[in-house]
Design an enzyme around this catalytic site. Structure first.
Site, PDB file in Angstrom:
ATOM      1  N   LYS A 203      36.178  23.194  76.276  1.00 32.45           N
ATOM      2  CA  LYS A 203      37.405  23.519  77.078  1.00 32.45           C
ATOM      3  C   LYS A 203      38.777  23.339  76.301  1.00 32.45           C
ATOM      4  O   LYS A 203      39.101  22.346  75.950  1.00 32.45           O
ATOM      5  CB  LYS A 203      37.183  22.555  78.375  1.00 32.45           C
ATOM      6  N   HIS A 330      29.534  30.560  85.146  1.00 28.54           N
ATOM      7  CA  HIS A 330      30.424  29.555  85.281  1.00 28.54           C
ATOM      8  C   HIS A 330      30.085  28.139  85.775  1.00 28.54           C
ATOM      9  O   HIS A 330      29.250  28.371  86.640  1.00 28.54           O
ATOM     10  CB  HIS A 330      31.873  29.970  85.974  1.00 28.54           C
TER      11      HIS A 330
END
Ligand code: GKR
Ligand code: MG
Length: 433
Positions: A203, A330
């Protein structure tokens, strides 16, 4: 239930729908906007059918979802469990942008009234499929047409993170801090030990881009040949996205949402050739055509919650196949019910070429009696009836009590969570870098 019912066209009706909002422990994971709260909301759905079988589902738990779920749940009652498709029509109407966008929802595109509705219906659908599978004695993947693989691969989802939350009485975790390339590599080693992951996602959008490039290169050096991804949630300007794309071409298997507009994503791909994935600019059917026409997206990251369920995920897979685009998944903070649902549907999609994302390793708490495990980076597809998970009602009750006790955390807000550590913190906005 008797055999006659099972083979006939009459199926039991839904008699009750129970909604339980909960708060689950979450580590201090950093992202573009700020940091995760110590506890994050989820909504647990139970659908009971005639005869007493109960199916379970899970979805986003912020107030807007809970309120919509409470409004729509009565419409499930009386429906035949054999007509799961009819759930998709509940509450359908014009879709508008939500007036107040919940703070963390921007990390998965703009939030519309229809996305909220679909996120709610997906949990209803999953719970109904779980109940139907239990009733028929077959796994959910059979209800979706049958599995084409026995194991579903997940990537190790790495975050920059603090060692601990900067507030009192917050849950602790054993993952340690990860704030530089060495810390990220150390975290990846721990993830590898935990689940044997065969690919990693980091991330991004947290540190200045050159630091994130260095972290990815450090991962590539430590795990040669392993597919890697970097996802700044659309937080880079076009020049920054181009710079990162140039630096990481050949190093990552794809960049995820390096920019926030279709035009900028298309430009990054056109100028660098790097494959781009998204869970931000293609998040609903009406966003598919513009993004595909401009070649802004090569891989769509489906999320069965906001795409509207498991059948909708299969529909999206067909659309991607028709356009020659890849599909993967996702993830946001979620528990074992959603991991089981993701695994069932992923098992039925023929051309799933990329490992799916899952936050699950970050969750120390669960509402299923047995935690789901990752072996060599994959989850074995359950063959037990329904989803193959059992709801731990004591855990649900405990986590619901926490929800009652902490009204200030009912809506995930990563900016507010950051302000608790740094009162002067401002939303960096987009582009951040
Ligand atoms: O949990 O911080 C987070 C993630 O940034 C999440 O909110 C995103 O929706 O993981 C997601 C993503 O891939 O963009
Ligand atoms: Mg993403």
């Amino acid at each position: 239930m008797n055999a006659e019912l099972r083979t006939g066209t009459t199926f039991p009706a839904i008699t009750d729908v129970r909604l339980t909002p909960i708060l689950i422990a979450d580590p201090p994971l950093l992202n573009l906007s700020g940091v995760h709260q110590p506890y994050t909301p989820r909504l647990i759905v139970e659908v009971e059918i005639e005869g007493g079988i109960v199916g379970v589902g899970e979805t986003y738990g912020d107030t807007v979802y809970f309120e919509r779920a409470a409004a729509l749940a009565p419409e499930l009652v009386g429906r035949s469990i054999g007509a799961v498709n009819s759930i998709g029509g509940i509450g359908r109407g014009a879709s508008t942008l939500l007036d107040a966008q919940p703070a963390a929802s921007g990390l998965r595109g703009a939030l519309t009234t229809d996305k909220v509705r679909l996120s709610v219906l997906s949990a209803f659908e999953v719970a109904a499929l779980d109940a139907l599978g239990r009733y028929l004695g077959v796994p959910v993947h059979t209800l979706l047409g049958g599995k084409v693989r026995d194991r579903v691969e997940y990537s190790g989802y790495l975050f920059y993170k603090w060692a601990e939350h900067p507030v009192d009485d917050a849950p602790a975790d054993d993952w340690g801090a990860a704030l530089d390339p060495a810390g990220v590599v150390q975290l990846a080693r721990k993830f590898f030990e935990y689940g044997g992951f065969r690919s990693f996602k980091l991330k991004g959008g947290v540190m200045p881009p050159d630091e994130e490039i260095a972290a990815i290169k450090a991962l590539a050096a430590e795990f040669p040949g392993m597919p890697l991804r970097l996802d700044p949630n659309g937080g880079w300007s076009l020049p920054t996205a181009l710079h990162v794309a140039q630096e990481l071409t050949g190093v990552v298997e794809y960049l995820e949402d390096p920019a926030v507009t279709v035009a900028d994503m298309a430009e990054v791909h056109r100028r660098t050739g790097i494959p781009l994935a998204t869970n931000m600019i293609v998040t609903a059917l009406d966003e598919v055509k513009p993004a595909f026409d401009q070649d802004a997206v090569q891989i769509v990251l489906s999320d069965h919650h906001y795409w509207g369920g498991l059948f909708a995920t299969r529909d999206l897979a067909a659309v991607c196949r028709a356009y020659g685009r890849g599909l993967s998944m996702h993830s946001n903070t979620h528990l074992g019910i959603s991991l089981a649902a993701m695994t069932h549907v992923a098992a039925t999609v023929p051309d799933l070429e990329y490992a799916c994302d899952s936050h699950y390793p970050w969750q120390s708490e669960d509402v299923v009696t047995e935690r789901i495990t990752f072996t060599e980076g994959a989850v074995t597809v359950p063959d037990a009836p329904g989803l193959g998970v059992t709801l731990d009602r004591d855990a649900v009750a405990r986590l619901h009590e926490r929800w009652n006790a902490m009204p200030h955390l009912h809506d995930r807000d990563d900016i507010a969570a950051m302000r608790r550590a740094d009162p002067g913190y401002q939303d960096p906005g987009i582009p951040k870098y």
